[in-house]
Design an enzyme around this catalytic site. Sequence first.
Site, PDB file in Angstrom:
ATOM      1  N   ASP A   1     -21.753  -8.169  15.359  1.00  0.00           N
ATOM      2  CA  ASP A   1     -20.314  -8.423  15.459  1.00  0.00           C
ATOM      3  C   ASP A   1     -19.850  -8.442  16.906  1.00  0.00           C
ATOM      4  O   ASP A   1     -19.004  -9.238  17.305  1.00  0.00           O
ATOM      5  CB  ASP A   1     -19.527  -7.350  14.702  1.00  0.00           C
ATOM      6  CG  ASP A   1     -19.641  -7.541  13.207  1.00  0.00           C
ATOM      7  OD1 ASP A   1     -19.075  -6.745  12.452  1.00  0.00           O
ATOM      8  OD2 ASP A   1     -20.324  -8.508  12.791  1.00  0.00           O
TER       9      ASP A   1
ATOM     10  N   GLU B   1     -21.567  -9.238  19.538  1.00  0.00           N
ATOM     11  CA  GLU B   1     -21.970 -10.489  20.181  1.00  0.00           C
ATOM     12  C   GLU B   1     -21.065 -11.625  19.727  1.00  0.00           C
ATOM     13  O   GLU B   1     -20.671 -12.482  20.517  1.00  0.00           O
ATOM     14  CB  GLU B   1     -23.434 -10.803  19.848  1.00  0.00           C
ATOM     15  CG  GLU B   1     -24.407  -9.895  20.597  1.00  0.00           C
ATOM     16  CD  GLU B   1     -25.817  -9.997  20.038  1.00  0.00           C
ATOM     17  OE1 GLU B   1     -25.967 -10.065  18.808  1.00  0.00           O
ATOM     18  OE2 GLU B   1     -26.757  -9.994  20.835  1.00  0.00           O
TER      19      GLU B   1
ATOM     20  N   LYS C   1     -11.882 -12.571 -13.168  1.00  0.00           N
ATOM     21  CA  LYS C   1     -10.485 -12.774 -12.792  1.00  0.00           C
ATOM     22  C   LYS C   1     -10.218 -11.851 -11.604  1.00  0.00           C
ATOM     23  O   LYS C   1     -10.241 -10.627 -11.744  1.00  0.00           O
ATOM     24  CB  LYS C   1      -9.550 -12.446 -13.949  1.00  0.00           C
ATOM     25  CG  LYS C   1      -8.108 -12.739 -13.636  1.00  0.00           C
ATOM     26  CD  LYS C   1      -7.277 -12.749 -14.902  1.00  0.00           C
ATOM     27  CE  LYS C   1      -5.895 -13.309 -14.669  1.00  0.00           C
ATOM     28  NZ  LYS C   1      -5.133 -12.587 -13.650  1.00  0.00           N
TER      29      LYS C   1
ATOM     30  N   CYS D   1      15.061  23.528  -3.500  1.00  0.00           N
ATOM     31  CA  CYS D   1      16.187  24.237  -2.901  1.00  0.00           C
ATOM     32  C   CYS D   1      16.454  25.593  -3.553  1.00  0.00           C
ATOM     33  O   CYS D   1      17.300  26.348  -3.078  1.00  0.00           O
ATOM     34  CB  CYS D   1      17.441  23.384  -2.994  1.00  0.00           C
ATOM     35  SG  CYS D   1      18.021  23.189  -4.678  1.00  0.00           S
TER      36      CYS D   1
ATOM     37  N   CYS E   1      18.121  19.445 -11.197  1.00  0.00           N
ATOM     38  CA  CYS E   1      18.652  20.384 -10.222  1.00  0.00           C
ATOM     39  C   CYS E   1      20.044  19.863  -9.887  1.00  0.00           C
ATOM     40  O   CYS E   1      20.199  18.693  -9.548  1.00  0.00           O
ATOM     41  CB  CYS E   1      17.775  20.368  -8.966  1.00  0.00           C
ATOM     42  SG  CYS E   1      18.625  20.992  -7.517  1.00  0.00           S
TER      43      CYS E   1
ATOM     44  N   CYS F   1      20.525  19.476  -2.222  1.00  0.00           N
ATOM     45  CA  CYS F   1      19.091  19.796  -2.328  1.00  0.00           C
ATOM     46  C   CYS F   1      18.288  18.836  -1.434  1.00  0.00           C
ATOM     47  O   CYS F   1      18.442  17.618  -1.542  1.00  0.00           O
ATOM     48  CB  CYS F   1      18.681  19.646  -3.791  1.00  0.00           C
ATOM     49  SG  CYS F   1      16.917  19.621  -4.061  1.00  0.00           S
TER      50      CYS F   1
END
Length: 681
Positions: free
Chosen positions: A48, A50, A130, A424, A439, A444
């Site tokens: 790679d 080179e 596929k 929280c 909550c 929070c």
Amino acid sequence: MGNSQIQSLFDFPHMIDSEDAARADFLRREIERHNRLYYEEATPEISDTEFDRLQHELATIEEAHPELAHEDSPTRRVGGRPIEGFSPTRHREPMLSLDNTYSIGEVVAFFQRVAKALGTETVPFVIEPKVDGVALSLLFESGKLVHAATRGDGTVGDNITENIKTIRSIPQSLPEEAPDLLEIRGEIFLPRAAFESINNAREAAGLDPFKNPRNAAAGSLKQLDPKEVAKRPLDAVFHGFGAISGALPPTYSAALGLLTRWGFRTSDRLWFASDANGILDAINKLDAFRSSLPYDTDGAVIKVDSFADRQRLGATAKSPRWATAYKFSPEQAETRLLDIIIQVGRTGVLTPVAILEPVALSGSTVSRATLHNQEEIHRKDIRIGDRVVVEKAGEIIPAVVRRAGGQRSGSERIFLMPETCPSCGGAVFKAPGEVAFRCENASCPAQLRRRIIHFASRGAMDIEGIGDALVNQLVDAGLLKDIADIYRLKPAELVKLERMGEKSAANLVAAIEASKTPPLDRFLFALGILHVGKSAARTLAEHFRSLDAVAKASPEELRKIPDIGEIVAASIHGFFQSSANRELLQRLADNGVQPPPFNAAQRDAALVGTTWVLTGTLPRSREEVTEYLRNLGAKVVASVSSKTTHLLAGDDAGSKLDKARSLGVRILSWSDVEELFRKQR
Ligand code: IVH
């Protein structure tokens, strides 16, 4: 090529100009040859490094002598100039989709339909994987790549030619034997191995990982700078044709042979069958083989081999009658449920998330999965410490489907929702008749993060660049305490964050600035009022026309609006009654965020999102036409670029028309535009 030859390639002495052309030519051919050896024959002759040196040398020559830089030079494949955006490109022949089958029965029925229509007992079929990638169409004219486009809506896709040119395995020219005009179709994919390493790097950099290789491929292609695309080792498999001006061999399998000879990667394996049993046998073999492929596959495509038979069978508006996709059922794996943690959503809903002993599934490692809600966990009798079965279907987050068989040790624990919010510490409530636990503390921090992300998301305020990783950093740094703080962010604060350069900070601030006058419906949706989705937001905007009017509406008034029931009305009223929310809206307004009065016509104007250029002599003044187009939501600009969507060409149109043509911009005459104006009245 022997070693001595490689040596001589690199030890080339300082060149004089007359030699540059020859050298560039040689390098170009040499690079193409190594590309072929690497990608098609899998027998690379050089490393790679080179290879990169050859590329570098050619690039240096081309830079010094731009006249030597060919359009289709291999250097263009490692990044050319950034493009401004993707222009729409019409496919010469529509890109259809495939019918899906999920059972043996449906496959047999498909075979019988085809055999009956052709009036024969047996039909030659090809069965191939596929590929779970991004669909691509290449248009070649006179042997040259004219453009590359995504599927889009099947008729018009995005022009991604510059990005495709960075994919080394895709040839940019065809030999002389090829038809004059040819659309070649396939799938772009990111090899699974590359996907893992890209995600590791993204996570290390605090970025959100891609969900799967297909998303990563699609995300890579969406980048506007081909240099960035070139960094991703994308590849493509080709499996079909669109428009053709000449003849191809009589069968698909023979045509694939031709594609391979021209340098295209085609399916790594094909199976042949001519009756239902043969097809089922091929599907089994493909299923056993597919895990060895470098890309994800989600099924088998069963295709009639003969082009003449295909012609006779034809297509519906959506899909050809000569092919079907058999979808494999999602892969499952067994692992241990180590723990169940709680995630807090933007409306405060607490969602249990499974923490799993990491397990390999559909090509990635899974260590988290959704468990929906407490009721579901109890119904399936899943306990912490159990062996469980997890499943992953495409891009969907893996889910725990059931408890695996086998003995329990006795140390398994029944899961119970916590009584306080893990983020929280606030109290957790469950409304009667609802499965969700919530909550209810409006400040929070976990909810805040989700609210900010929702506020900025597409379809809401659409602020590009605000994602999970950034919001976490901003909230942790105390820079965002509510959504109004977004509008107070300063570039100087942003650049102190991880992975945020000056340019990104400036882009982000510009995107934030640009979001200050959202259409009312988008703003209402962005606020994240409980039970107010896009459609309710739109109904409210149409009815009340201004934010002030929505905020003042009584529950009775709200309930009179079609599609707004009692619960939604109470939620909207409650939201605007809350003094915290009223203060938030005031802070947004103080920072310049103000949805203008709703104007349905403008919001829906036929031309929103389009960019026009006018050229040539028109029967009306430029100003008049421009104003009219702008009233319909269009942007009108002076020069043609890849962002241009429409060109209005009057008489004697010149270079703008040529440029628009070359970019695949939609070209309209004065009478087309008159027709459009008439429709708008
Ligand atoms: S043939 C008329 N072959 O799947 C469409 N498609 O869900 C003929 N796909 O549109 C397509 N692998 O983008 C064909 N081996 C393959 C495929 C394949 C993936 C994609 C393709 C198609 C979509 C349908």
